[in-house]
Design a protein around this motif. Structure first.
Motif, mmCIF file in Angstrom:
data_model
loop_
_atom_site.group_PDB
_atom_site.id
_atom_site.type_symbol
_atom_site.label_atom_id
_atom_site.label_comp_id
_atom_site.label_asym_id
_atom_site.label_seq_id
_atom_site.Cartn_x
_atom_site.Cartn_y
_atom_site.Cartn_z
ATOM 1 N N VAL A 328 -46.980 43.655 74.746
ATOM 2 C CA VAL A 328 -46.053 43.333 75.570
ATOM 3 C C VAL A 328 -44.796 44.430 75.428
ATOM 4 N N LEU A 329 -44.642 44.995 74.268
ATOM 5 C CA LEU A 329 -43.621 46.211 74.019
ATOM 6 C C LEU A 329 -43.831 47.342 74.872
ATOM 7 N N GLY A 330 -45.273 47.341 75.152
ATOM 8 C CA GLY A 330 -45.233 48.563 76.241
ATOM 9 C C GLY A 330 -46.457 49.451 75.765
ATOM 10 N N LEU A 331 -47.334 49.177 74.668
ATOM 11 C CA LEU A 331 -48.516 50.127 74.062
ATOM 12 C C LEU A 331 -49.687 49.713 75.032
ATOM 13 N N SER A 332 -50.210 50.589 75.719
ATOM 14 C CA SER A 332 -51.408 50.565 76.531
ATOM 15 C C SER A 332 -52.570 50.378 75.830
ATOM 16 N N ILE A 333 -53.708 49.884 76.564
ATOM 17 C CA ILE A 333 -54.870 49.807 75.800
ATOM 18 C C ILE A 333 -55.529 50.855 75.330
ATOM 19 N N GLU A 334 -55.212 52.028 75.981
ATOM 20 C CA GLU A 334 -55.782 53.457 75.238
ATOM 21 C C GLU A 334 -55.014 53.515 73.986
ATOM 22 N N GLU A 335 -53.827 53.417 74.049
ATOM 23 C CA GLU A 335 -52.640 53.863 72.894
ATOM 24 C C GLU A 335 -53.261 52.857 71.872
ATOM 25 N N ALA A 336 -53.374 51.530 72.319
ATOM 26 C CA ALA A 336 -53.545 50.697 71.453
ATOM 27 C C ALA A 336 -54.880 50.675 70.657
ATOM 28 N N ILE A 337 -55.823 51.198 70.975
ATOM 29 C CA ILE A 337 -57.178 51.635 70.294
ATOM 30 C C ILE A 337 -56.944 52.707 69.368
ATOM 31 N N ILE A 338 -56.156 53.818 69.805
ATOM 32 C CA ILE A 338 -55.596 54.822 69.036
ATOM 33 C C ILE A 338 -54.987 54.431 67.681
ATOM 34 N N PHE A 339 -54.061 53.388 68.017
ATOM 35 C CA PHE A 339 -53.082 52.859 66.861
ATOM 36 C C PHE A 339 -54.006 52.258 65.863
ATOM 37 N N TRP A 340 -54.845 51.265 66.397
ATOM 38 C CA TRP A 340 -55.563 50.192 65.668
ATOM 39 C C TRP A 340 -56.821 51.429 64.738
ATOM 40 N N ARG A 341 -57.204 52.166 65.423
ATOM 41 C CA ARG A 341 -58.062 53.094 64.811
ATOM 42 C C ARG A 341 -57.567 53.823 63.702
ATOM 43 N N LYS A 342 -56.342 54.632 63.851
ATOM 44 C CA LYS A 342 -55.849 55.085 62.740
ATOM 45 C C LYS A 342 -55.306 54.209 61.461
ATOM 46 N N SER A 343 -55.060 52.926 62.232
ATOM 47 C CA SER A 343 -54.469 52.017 61.135
ATOM 48 C C SER A 343 -55.597 51.665 59.916
ATOM 49 N N PHE A 344 -56.727 51.386 60.668
ATOM 50 C CA PHE A 344 -58.034 51.022 59.813
ATOM 51 C C PHE A 344 -58.649 52.189 59.539
ATOM 52 N N SER A 345 -58.178 52.963 58.789
ATOM 53 C CA SER A 345 -58.491 54.466 58.305
ATOM 54 C C SER A 345 -59.686 54.177 57.453
ATOM 55 N N GLY A 346 -59.671 52.915 56.612
ATOM 56 C CA GLY A 346 -60.931 52.981 55.739
ATOM 57 C C GLY A 346 -62.157 52.554 56.295
ATOM 58 N N LYS A 347 -62.155 52.019 57.577
ATOM 59 C CA LYS A 347 -63.310 51.985 58.338
ATOM 60 C C LYS A 347 -64.124 52.886 59.006
ATOM 61 N N THR A 348 -65.319 52.956 58.952
ATOM 62 C CA THR A 348 -66.001 54.158 59.869
ATOM 63 C C THR A 348 -66.007 53.958 61.386
ATOM 64 N N ASP A 349 -66.088 55.017 62.092
ATOM 65 C CA ASP A 349 -65.827 54.487 63.606
ATOM 66 C C ASP A 349 -66.842 53.423 64.042
ATOM 67 N N ASP A 350 -68.240 53.629 63.552
ATOM 68 C CA ASP A 350 -69.202 52.294 64.089
ATOM 69 C C ASP A 350 -68.598 51.026 63.528
ATOM 70 N N GLU A 351 -68.201 50.810 62.284
ATOM 71 C CA GLU A 351 -67.450 49.488 61.868
ATOM 72 C C GLU A 351 -66.474 49.062 62.707
ATOM 73 N N PHE A 352 -65.407 50.217 63.203
ATOM 74 C CA PHE A 352 -64.369 49.940 64.029
ATOM 75 C C PHE A 352 -64.875 49.285 65.466
ATOM 76 N N ASN A 353 -65.663 50.048 65.923
ATOM 77 C CA ASN A 353 -66.121 49.680 67.185
ATOM 78 C C ASN A 353 -66.812 48.481 67.456
ATOM 79 N N LYS A 354 -67.591 48.217 66.206
ATOM 80 C CA LYS A 354 -68.524 46.707 66.127
ATOM 81 C C LYS A 354 -67.424 45.661 65.967
ATOM 82 N N GLN A 355 -66.557 45.879 64.983
ATOM 83 C CA GLN A 355 -65.587 44.847 64.495
ATOM 84 C C GLN A 355 -64.606 44.495 65.017
#
Length: 489
Positions: A328-355
């Motif tokens: 609602v604040l203005g983060l697009s879906i593309e930027e949201a995925i980038i934000f959450w992927r960097k935030s969950f830096s302890g996860k692998t790309d595969d874990e992030f995409n699946k979970q």
């Protein structure tokens, strides 16, 4: 369609002025006898609840009577205006019907417990007093004459018999503001009325009436005390009768959820959700979130963000709430995925995409049923839950932890230890959203926000996105004003 009441009206029932509701003042002893849609039913109640919620907030913020009147009148003008009888080019009956409808819907919602009834009577009585004070003398007198307040006019002989006692009480009521000759002249022309002493306890406490044999002799200038007391007594009795009749309404599955949401919002101290899109008018990028959190977040979202940065993870409900806030604040879906992927830096790309990726897209309406979900409001956050990750910190934290968190989060924005007692007292009184509003005022004083202004016209915070969006807007406006001043200089 919803129809309140069971008695049809005739034209012979219609009072003076050619209006079904001839007075702006109302004791609400005649239920609405007209059809309304379910939407009208809910909206009228929500708009009235916004007004009552700000009346409650005014008490929590220790506003003066004049400040409370000013804020309430602004809320009334915005959500439920009532024009005087001289406003012949306005549909006064429609305004007054909506006022009556909103009152009776809230009466259904708030008759369910002693606590709700007490708070509703207090807020409605305050609203009635404010409207009474704002009436012209002509309209006020017309309203008083339309009702039987069961007061007895004191005869000239009886007034003469008790002249000394009545004059002493008359002086207490404010006549000392004129000279002695004028006081005596005004006293001679003043009318007095007798009522049972139990009806004017406030006047007795302030020694503004003469008491004799269980009767209180009330000067006409103090009629309002009788009127206000009568309003409270009538409303309390009406709520108790409504509570007894309420079980029959539980069969209507359309109305019960609306009434439950209204009562929950009132218990939380606010009216309804704040809804908006991207209030700051700019798209937010993933790399901007840390600075936005530091400068513009309310405590609940600061708590979420800090936990995310510390643990590199949030539980499901925490991710959902914080993710919707960012959307609602203005983060697009593309930027949201980038934000959450960097935030969950302890996860692998595969874990992030699946979970996690599916749920992020789901909250934007791109998966599942295709519903773009709204962010959670203060009312929802304040509801009882065992999921501490999305509970309001003003409600969740101990006083000691709250002090530490406030100073850590907002000392760079002007909050000091001297401000904490006021904020903590508001929290202790059970008004966390008002405490959040006070923090907003303190931390945005440099942008011109004054104490009592809240998020505009004295309103309190009702949504985390409302807080953040206005904070961003104020900073932008303040920055442009500074730029203009430098250019002129």
């Amino acid at each position: 369609m919803f129809k309140a009441g069971n008695k049809a009206q005739t034209t012979s029932d219609l009072p003076q002025y050619g209006l079904e509701y001839p007075h702006r003042l109302n004791f609400y002893d005649r239920p609405p006898l007209f059809d309304v849609t379910l939407e009208e039913f809910e909206v009228a109640a929500l708009d009235r609840l916004r007004i009552l919620a700000e009346i409650e907030s005014s008490g929590a913020r220790n506003r003066s009577w004049d400040e409370t009147k000013d804020v309430t009148n602004k809320q009334c003008d915005k959500f439920m205006p009532l024009h005087s009888n001289t406003a012949i080019h306005v549909d006064r009956d429609s305004e007054r019907k909506r006022d009556v409808l909103g009152h009776f819907v809230l009466r259904l919602a708030f008759c369910r417990s002693d606590e709700l009834r007490r708070r509703f009577v207090k807020a409605e009585s305050t609203l009635f007093r404010i409207r009474y004070d704002g009436q012209s003398q002509v309209e006020r007198e017309a309203f008083l004459q339309s009702r039987d307040f069961d007061w007895i006019a004191v005869s000239d002989a009886e007034k003469e018999q008790h002249s000394k006692e009545l004059y002493d009480a008359y002086l207490v009521s404010g006549s000392y503001q004129v000279n002695k000759a004028d006081r005596e002249f005004n006293f001679k022309s003043e009318k007095f009325y007798k009522v049972r002493w139990t009806r004017v306890p406030d006047l007795i406490e302030r020694r503004k009436v003469f008491l004799k044999a269980g009767w209180a002799y009330v000067p006409s200038r103090e009629h309002s005390s009788i009127v206000f007391q009568e309003f409270e007594v009538c409303l309390q009795k009406a709520l108790e009768l409504t509570a007894k009749a309420l079980p029959r309404l539980d069969e209507d599955t359309r109305l019960v959820p609306i009434l439950s949401n209204l009562s929950q919002g009132f218990l939380a101290g606010m009216s309804s959700e704040w809804t908006s899109g991207t209030e700051n008018g700019e798209d937010i990028r993933a790399e901007m979130v840390d600075e936005l959190a530091r400068k513009h977040y309310p405590m609940c979202m600061r708590y979420m963000h800090d936990n995310l940065r510390r643990d590199k993870h949030l539980k499901h409900f925490g991710r959902l709430q914080y993710g919707l806030f960012l959307k609602v604040l203005g983060l697009s879906i593309e930027e949201a995925i980038i934000f959450w992927r960097k935030s969950f830096s302890g996860k692998t790309d595969d874990e992030f995409n699946k979970q996690y990726k599916y749920n992020i897209r789901h909250s934007y309406g791109l998966e599942g049923k295709g519903v773009s979900y709204p962010a959670r409001s203060c009312t929802q956050i304040l509801m009882p839950t065992d999921k501490a990750e999305y509970v309001c910190p003003y409600k969740l934290f101990t006083p000691e932890n709250l002090q530490t968190a406030l100073l850590k989060s907002y000392s760079s924005q002007g909050l000091t230890s001297n401000d904490l007692p006021e904020v903590l007292n508001i929290v202790k009184a059970g008004h966390p959203h008002v405490a959040c509003t006070r923090v907003f005022e303190i931390t945005h004083a440099s942008c011109g926000v004054k104490k009592g202004e809240g998020v505009g016209d004295g309103e309190s915070v009702t949504h985390p996105n409302q807080y953040a969006a206005l904070s961003i807007e104020l900073e932008k406006t303040h920055r442009e004003e500074d730029f203009d001043a430098m250019a002129i200089g």
